[in-house]
Design a protein around this motif. Sequence first.
Motif, PDB file in Angstrom:
ATOM      1  N   SER A 121       0.815  -1.211   0.000  1.00 37.00           N
ATOM      2  CA  SER A 121       0.000   0.000   0.000  1.00 37.00           C
ATOM      3  C   SER A 121       0.851   1.266   0.000  1.00 37.00           C
ATOM      4  O   SER A 121       0.323   2.369   0.075  1.00 37.00           O
ATOM      5  CB  SER A 121      -0.945   0.017   1.208  1.00 37.00           C
ATOM      6  N   SER A 122       2.168   1.145  -0.098  1.00 35.25           N
ATOM      7  CA  SER A 122       3.057   2.305  -0.093  1.00 35.25           C
ATOM      8  C   SER A 122       3.354   2.805  -1.505  1.00 35.25           C
ATOM      9  O   SER A 122       3.507   2.018  -2.435  1.00 35.25           O
ATOM     10  CB  SER A 122       4.387   1.968   0.587  1.00 35.25           C
ATOM     11  N   LEU A 123       3.457   4.118  -1.611  1.00 36.49           N
ATOM     12  CA  LEU A 123       3.953   4.764  -2.822  1.00 36.49           C
ATOM     13  C   LEU A 123       5.452   4.940  -2.633  1.00 36.49           C
ATOM     14  O   LEU A 123       5.886   5.506  -1.621  1.00 36.49           O
ATOM     15  CB  LEU A 123       3.288   6.128  -3.010  1.00 36.49           C
ATOM     16  N   VAL A 124       6.244   4.441  -3.575  1.00 31.80           N
ATOM     17  CA  VAL A 124       7.695   4.499  -3.447  1.00 31.80           C
ATOM     18  C   VAL A 124       8.270   5.196  -4.672  1.00 31.80           C
ATOM     19  O   VAL A 124       7.970   4.820  -5.808  1.00 31.80           O
ATOM     20  CB  VAL A 124       8.305   3.081  -3.302  1.00 31.80           C
ATOM     21  N   THR A 125       9.081   6.233  -4.424  1.00 26.06           N
ATOM     22  CA  THR A 125       9.781   6.930  -5.508  1.00 26.06           C
ATOM     23  C   THR A 125      11.279   6.846  -5.242  1.00 26.06           C
ATOM     24  O   THR A 125      11.704   6.730  -4.090  1.00 26.06           O
ATOM     25  CB  THR A 125       9.351   8.412  -5.609  1.00 26.06           C
TER      26      THR A 125
END
Length: 174
Positions: A121-125
């Motif tokens: 569920s994490s947004l990773v950049t």
Amino acid sequence: MGGLLLDHSKAGRDAEWQYTYHAISQSHVIGTEKRHVGAGTFDTFVIERNTAWTKRDPHSASKMLRAQHCDDADCTVTGYSKEVFWYAPSVGRAVLRAYSQSGDSDYIWNRSPEEILRDASSLVTELVGYSSDATCRDPHPPLLARVPSAPWYGFPLFMNDTWEFLMQRDMARE
């Protein structure tokens, strides 16, 4: 640190809307770590930021959003987020960032940086390339970057026509 702002959002090409956003955040350097990302390997400071936020008073003049209604009388969404930054002084920026949010503060704030980084569920950049002359020559494929593939814990799972659903799905620009 806290703040109040009017956030402008989009729910499609012709569906602009706004709400009031209030947040209180705390950030801490929790350690150092060597981190490998698309752009290379960097010595980093690991920084955690926990935020408690409230979104309220949604409105829009868009015809596409006329069916939206408030599920509760106060039309407010409260949530919690955790961001982890791996900041590399050698390039003067974060080379990796993981963001997740939840309706449950204990669930989100008690997770380790690695749990946030690996959670679906994490947004990773991440940084995939850089140079000192304002161009990004030879970017490399990302190793960890991704959009969330699972819903955030503590919020409704199924799309509906409430303002609360739109507000909890609109990622805060912290």
